[in-house]
Design an enzyme around this catalytic site. Structure first.
Site, mmCIF file in Angstrom:
data_model
loop_
_atom_site.group_PDB
_atom_site.id
_atom_site.type_symbol
_atom_site.label_atom_id
_atom_site.label_comp_id
_atom_site.label_asym_id
_atom_site.label_seq_id
_atom_site.Cartn_x
_atom_site.Cartn_y
_atom_site.Cartn_z
ATOM 1 N N GLU A 114 -0.558 1.221 4.112
ATOM 2 C CA GLU A 114 -0.415 2.468 4.863
ATOM 3 C C GLU A 114 -1.594 2.758 5.808
ATOM 4 O O GLU A 114 -2.349 3.708 5.617
ATOM 5 C CB GLU A 114 -0.183 3.630 3.896
ATOM 6 C CG GLU A 114 1.102 3.438 3.104
ATOM 7 C CD GLU A 114 1.399 4.559 2.132
ATOM 8 O OE1 GLU A 114 0.526 5.416 1.891
ATOM 9 O OE2 GLU A 114 2.520 4.579 1.593
ATOM 10 N N GLU A 202 7.082 -0.390 -1.176
ATOM 11 C CA GLU A 202 6.662 0.682 -2.088
ATOM 12 C C GLU A 202 7.711 1.775 -2.134
ATOM 13 O O GLU A 202 8.264 2.171 -1.107
ATOM 14 C CB GLU A 202 5.322 1.266 -1.639
ATOM 15 C CG GLU A 202 4.789 2.349 -2.572
ATOM 16 C CD GLU A 202 3.434 2.879 -2.129
ATOM 17 O OE1 GLU A 202 2.497 2.062 -1.992
ATOM 18 O OE2 GLU A 202 3.323 4.085 -1.899
#
Length: 213
Positions: A114, A202
């Site tokens: 991220e 994820e």
């Protein structure tokens, strides 16, 4: 997701990766590539167990070592200082080699978990240009595992468009990774055109973040 030196018990491994009885039959284990070398050893046994079961293993960094970041902390904002891009690529190689020397094979590594959001916990930010720079000029030196980028929080194509369109950078990644928080899963014709598989790496579902999925 396995954090730091945490590990799954044999029973938990069987539940997650077993293909008989109550086993879920999962085929990929994703672990955190720690910014602290002292934590690497705690992952050896679980990776070896996964290898023995035929499970593919991927590692994602949440942060480079603090000394290479603009805020000198693994937490919060801050970015990888440009003069340490090569150092961090070497760090990833060290991790792959460390694990391999102990019989724990890494199949895939990510550049950054991220990179497109600022967090209060462990993290590291990259602009689109910084991610492109790292992949084009340094990801090619990563050996011993296939490389993934960019694992963006919102599956932002912009984080890999420039990579995929560059004749050098495109050959330095094998997989386009992404998360779908707040954005959702959708097609990515450019990645498909370049022959790069798409992996959603994820999933988080709890009371605080239920609406993100």
């Amino acid at each position: 997701m396995i954090w730091g030196s945490d590990f799954l018990t044999p029973a938990e491994m069987e539940m997650a990766f077993g293909t008989t009885g109550s086993g879920l039959g999962l085929s990929i284990l994703r672990i955190r590539l720690s910014s602290d070398r002292n934590e690497w050893g705690g992952l050896v046994n679980i990776v070896r167990d996964a290898n023995a079961r035929g499970v593919k293993v991927m590692a994602s960094p949440w942060s480079p070592p603090a000394i290479w970041k603009s805020n000198y902390s693994i937490n919060g904002g801050g970015f990888l200082l440009h003069q340490h891009y090569a150092d961090f690529a070497n760090y990833i190689n060290e991790f792959i080699t460390f694990m391999a020397s102990r019989g724990a094979v890494m199949d895939f590594v990510s550049i950054q978990n991220e990179p497109d959001i600022q967090v209060s916990y462990e993290g590291c930010e990259y602009t689109i240009e910084e991610m492109f720079n790292f992949v084009r000029n340094h990801a090619g030196s990563i050996q011993g595992a296939r490389v993934m980028a960019a694992e963006s929080f919102n599956f932002k194509h912009s984080y890999t468009d420039q990579i995929l369109n560059d004749p050098v950078a495109v050959n330095n990644i094998d997989i386009v990774g992404f998360h779908i928080y707040g954005g959702g899963r959708h097609s990515y014709p450019l990645a498909e055109q370049k022959g790069k598989p798409l992996w959603m790496t994820e999933h988080l579902y709890n009371l605080d973040y239920r609406d993100w999925e």
